[in-house]
Motif scaffolding. Structure first.
Motif, PDB file in Angstrom:
ATOM      1  N   ARG A 139      -1.555  -2.488   3.352  1.00 33.71           N
ATOM      2  CA  ARG A 139      -1.004  -2.393   2.437  1.00 33.71           C
ATOM      3  C   ARG A 139      -0.246  -0.993   2.727  1.00 33.71           C
ATOM      4  O   ARG A 139      -1.023  -0.127   2.474  1.00 33.71           O
ATOM      5  N   VAL A 140       0.913  -0.397   3.333  1.00 39.65           N
ATOM      6  CA  VAL A 140       1.107   0.517   3.545  1.00 39.65           C
ATOM      7  C   VAL A 140       2.772   0.850   2.933  1.00 39.65           C
ATOM      8  O   VAL A 140       3.763   0.163   3.804  1.00 39.65           O
ATOM      9  N   PHE A 141       2.818   1.774   1.766  1.00 41.32           N
ATOM     10  CA  PHE A 141       4.635   2.310   1.139  1.00 41.32           C
ATOM     11  C   PHE A 141       5.122   3.588   2.014  1.00 41.32           C
ATOM     12  O   PHE A 141       4.049   4.352   1.635  1.00 41.32           O
ATOM     13  N   THR A 142       6.346   3.057   2.450  1.00 44.32           N
ATOM     14  CA  THR A 142       6.073   3.675   3.055  1.00 44.32           C
ATOM     15  C   THR A 142       7.333   5.626   2.719  1.00 44.32           C
ATOM     16  O   THR A 142       7.940   5.213   1.631  1.00 44.32           O
ATOM     17  N   LYS A 143       7.504   6.639   3.522  1.00 45.63           N
ATOM     18  CA  LYS A 143       9.236   6.858   2.961  1.00 45.63           C
ATOM     19  C   LYS A 143       8.800   7.647   1.261  1.00 45.63           C
ATOM     20  O   LYS A 143       9.762   7.972   0.209  1.00 45.63           O
ATOM     21  N   SER A 144       7.384   7.669   0.836  1.00 46.48           N
ATOM     22  CA  SER A 144       7.054   8.887  -0.201  1.00 46.48           C
ATOM     23  C   SER A 144       7.637  10.099  -0.615  1.00 46.48           C
ATOM     24  O   SER A 144       8.388  10.409  -2.264  1.00 46.48           O
ATOM     25  N   ASP A 145       8.310  10.434  -0.167  1.00 42.58           N
ATOM     26  CA  ASP A 145       8.998  11.678   0.288  1.00 42.58           C
ATOM     27  C   ASP A 145      10.000  11.628  -0.881  1.00 42.58           C
ATOM     28  O   ASP A 145      10.742  12.727  -0.954  1.00 42.58           O
ATOM     29  N   LYS A 146      10.924  10.460  -0.323  1.00 41.15           N
ATOM     30  CA  LYS A 146      12.485  10.334  -1.540  1.00 41.15           C
ATOM     31  C   LYS A 146      12.091   9.636  -3.128  1.00 41.15           C
ATOM     32  O   LYS A 146      13.284   9.257  -3.105  1.00 41.15           O
ATOM     33  N   MET A 147      10.902   9.401  -3.264  1.00 40.70           N
ATOM     34  CA  MET A 147      10.790   9.327  -4.808  1.00 40.70           C
ATOM     35  C   MET A 147       9.854   9.828  -5.478  1.00 40.70           C
ATOM     36  O   MET A 147       9.200  10.892  -4.990  1.00 40.70           O
ATOM     37  N   SER A 148      10.234   9.849  -6.557  1.00 40.82           N
ATOM     38  CA  SER A 148       8.822  10.738  -7.482  1.00 40.82           C
ATOM     39  C   SER A 148       8.243  10.289  -7.858  1.00 40.82           C
ATOM     40  O   SER A 148       8.061   8.225  -7.256  1.00 40.82           O
ATOM     41  N   ARG A 149       6.925  10.468  -8.052  1.00 42.78           N
ATOM     42  CA  ARG A 149       5.509   9.626  -8.504  1.00 42.78           C
ATOM     43  C   ARG A 149       5.814   8.379  -9.572  1.00 42.78           C
ATOM     44  O   ARG A 149       4.886   7.564  -8.469  1.00 42.78           O
ATOM     45  N   ASP A 150       6.367   9.409 -10.122  1.00 41.22           N
ATOM     46  CA  ASP A 150       6.308   8.190 -11.259  1.00 41.22           C
ATOM     47  C   ASP A 150       7.236   6.946 -10.652  1.00 41.22           C
ATOM     48  O   ASP A 150       6.544   5.377 -10.007  1.00 41.22           O
ATOM     49  N   SER A 151       8.215   6.288  -9.948  1.00 39.60           N
ATOM     50  CA  SER A 151       8.592   5.428  -9.519  1.00 39.60           C
ATOM     51  C   SER A 151       8.514   4.571  -8.185  1.00 39.60           C
ATOM     52  O   SER A 151       7.632   3.655  -8.081  1.00 39.60           O
ATOM     53  N   LEU A 170      -6.625  -6.894  -4.404  1.00 41.48           N
ATOM     54  CA  LEU A 170      -5.220  -6.575  -3.674  1.00 41.48           C
ATOM     55  C   LEU A 170      -5.602  -5.967  -2.342  1.00 41.48           C
ATOM     56  O   LEU A 170      -6.946  -5.624  -2.692  1.00 41.48           O
ATOM     57  N   PRO A 171      -5.011  -6.138  -1.262  1.00 39.56           N
ATOM     58  CA  PRO A 171      -5.426  -5.129  -0.059  1.00 39.56           C
ATOM     59  C   PRO A 171      -5.183  -3.744   0.139  1.00 39.56           C
ATOM     60  O   PRO A 171      -4.675  -3.338  -1.126  1.00 39.56           O
ATOM     61  N   VAL A 172      -5.969  -3.128   1.421  1.00 34.67           N
ATOM     62  CA  VAL A 172      -5.897  -1.830   0.836  1.00 34.67           C
ATOM     63  C   VAL A 172      -4.745  -1.414   1.095  1.00 34.67           C
ATOM     64  O   VAL A 172      -4.187  -1.554   1.969  1.00 34.67           O
ATOM     65  N   THR A 173      -4.502  -0.022   0.830  1.00 33.63           N
ATOM     66  CA  THR A 173      -2.970   0.198   0.222  1.00 33.63           C
ATOM     67  C   THR A 173      -2.796   1.405   0.396  1.00 33.63           C
ATOM     68  O   THR A 173      -3.602   2.702   0.195  1.00 33.63           O
ATOM     69  N   PHE A 174      -2.043   2.392   1.456  1.00 36.16           N
ATOM     70  CA  PHE A 174      -1.405   3.673   1.693  1.00 36.16           C
ATOM     71  C   PHE A 174      -0.371   3.901   1.282  1.00 36.16           C
ATOM     72  O   PHE A 174       0.320   2.978   1.419  1.00 36.16           O
ATOM     73  N   VAL A 179       7.302  13.034   6.339  1.00 34.87           N
ATOM     74  CA  VAL A 179       8.038  14.998   6.201  1.00 34.87           C
ATOM     75  C   VAL A 179       7.281  15.002   5.908  1.00 34.87           C
ATOM     76  O   VAL A 179       6.769  16.464   6.188  1.00 34.87           O
ATOM     77  N   THR A 180       6.080  14.365   4.772  1.00 29.99           N
ATOM     78  CA  THR A 180       4.975  15.928   4.164  1.00 29.99           C
ATOM     79  C   THR A 180       3.392  14.927   5.135  1.00 29.99           C
ATOM     80  O   THR A 180       2.103  15.701   5.025  1.00 29.99           O
ATOM     81  N   LYS A 181       3.605  14.507   6.140  1.00 30.61           N
ATOM     82  CA  LYS A 181       2.783  13.449   6.253  1.00 30.61           C
ATOM     83  C   LYS A 181       1.741  12.885   4.987  1.00 30.61           C
ATOM     84  O   LYS A 181       0.206  13.019   6.208  1.00 30.61           O
ATOM     85  N   ALA A 182       2.024  12.483   4.509  1.00 35.02           N
ATOM     86  CA  ALA A 182       0.904  11.580   3.265  1.00 35.02           C
ATOM     87  C   ALA A 182       0.201  10.854   3.927  1.00 35.02           C
ATOM     88  O   ALA A 182       1.336  10.524   4.416  1.00 35.02           O
ATOM     89  N   GLY A 183      -1.394  10.288   3.610  1.00 34.87           N
ATOM     90  CA  GLY A 183      -1.437   9.236   3.817  1.00 34.87           C
ATOM     91  C   GLY A 183      -2.018   9.382   6.096  1.00 34.87           C
ATOM     92  O   GLY A 183      -2.538   8.930   6.185  1.00 34.87           O
ATOM     93  N   ARG A 184      -1.621  10.493   7.047  1.00 37.68           N
ATOM     94  CA  ARG A 184      -2.195  10.331   7.982  1.00 37.68           C
ATOM     95  C   ARG A 184      -3.476  10.261   7.739  1.00 37.68           C
ATOM     96  O   ARG A 184      -4.101   8.766   8.805  1.00 37.68           O
ATOM     97  N   THR A 185      -3.828  11.577   7.335  1.00 40.54           N
ATOM     98  CA  THR A 185      -5.745  10.853   7.056  1.00 40.54           C
ATOM     99  C   THR A 185      -6.344   9.970   6.645  1.00 40.54           C
ATOM    100  O   THR A 185      -7.123   9.498   7.343  1.00 40.54           O
ATOM    101  N   ALA A 186      -5.995   9.289   5.631  1.00 40.81           N
ATOM    102  CA  ALA A 186      -6.446   8.254   5.163  1.00 40.81           C
ATOM    103  C   ALA A 186      -6.844   7.409   5.841  1.00 40.81           C
ATOM    104  O   ALA A 186      -7.233   6.258   7.043  1.00 40.81           O
ATOM    105  N   ILE A 187      -5.477   6.987   6.819  1.00 41.36           N
ATOM    106  CA  ILE A 187      -5.130   5.657   7.469  1.00 41.36           C
ATOM    107  C   ILE A 187      -5.913   6.229   8.914  1.00 41.36           C
ATOM    108  O   ILE A 187      -6.994   5.466   9.523  1.00 41.36           O
TER     109      ILE A 187
END
Ligand code: GTP
Ligand code: MG
Length: 200
Positions: A139-151, A170-174, A179-187
């Motif tokens: 699973r990949v949750f995208t657009k994380s720059d558009k939300m707060s960490r909590d939500s 649960l499956p592997v999750t990213f 925008v921030t390039k979060a998740g790039r290295t992990a994937i």
């Protein structure tokens, strides 16, 4: 995983047209506009390799990108795009399902999810379809720059709760952002690991 080269190879409208060289491949799927093409672009770091758009329904074919001359990233059309005629949508769905189930060199399917919305029936049902057909996916949750960490965490937890009703684990999750390039290295690390296991 270091990306030394990335180039577009071909667009296919059916499984039979996809490259036949049996190189390992990893594909990106999810509802229209979730950010599949954009994620491919930041993973490769080779600019606008895959075409993106603010309008849903941009990618309409199976697109193969050859990476480091020995594996593919695959950009797929989105599912659940309402503006397309029912007949055309049905054809895409069948083509996608055939690709997913019958593509022998598909190492992993990344299922992209937009965490800004409540868990979507189409995403849950699609992952169940993958489970039933034993298709490896993450699973990949995208657009994380558009939300707060909590939500964001709340949204992931909402998916976990629903999925754990029918899944033992649960499956592997990213978590990603173009925008921030979060998740790039992990994937990219995950892809490297999948390829090492494949060649063993
Ligand atoms: P289809 O091909 O239509 O199925 O869409 P897609 O899933 O390939 O989405 P695409 O990559 O074309 O992105 C859709 C829109 O979302 C574009 O306007 C992107 O710029 C934007 N987008 C994608 N990822 C991100 C992200 O991580 N953060 C932000 N802020 N915008 C994003
Ligand atoms: Mg696209």
């Amino acid at each position: 995983m270091i990306i030394r080269s990335a180039r577009f190879v071909k667009s296919s409208t059916e499984l039979s047209q996809c490259p036949s060289d049996h190189l390992p491949e990893l594909a990106f799927i999810g509802r229209s506009n979730v950010g599949k093409s954009s994620l491919i672009n930041i993973l490769t770091g080779f600019g606008k390799l895959a075409k993106t758009s603010g309008e849903p329904g941009k990618t309409r074919t199976i697109n193969h990108f050859l990476i480091n001359d020995n594996w593919y990233l695959v950009d797929l059309p989105g599912y659940g795009y309402a503006k397309v005629a029912a007949k055309q949508r049905e054809k895409w769905t069948n083509t996608l399902k055939e690709y997913i189930i019958r593509r022998e060199n598909l190492l992993c399917l990344f299922v992209l999810i937009d965490p800004r919305h409540k868990p979507q029936k189409s995403d849950i049902e699609f992952m169940e379809f993958l489970g039933i057909n034993s298709v490896p996916f993450a699973r990949v949750f995208t657009k994380s720059d558009k939300m707060s960490r909590d939500s964001l965490n709340r949204s992931v937890r909402d998916y976990d709760t629903i999925m754990l009703v029918n899944w033992e684990s649960l499956p592997v999750t990213f978590i990603t952002s173009t925008v921030t390039k979060a998740g790039r290295t992990a994937i990219l690390d995950f892809i490297e690991e999948s390829m090492n296991n494949f060649s063993k």
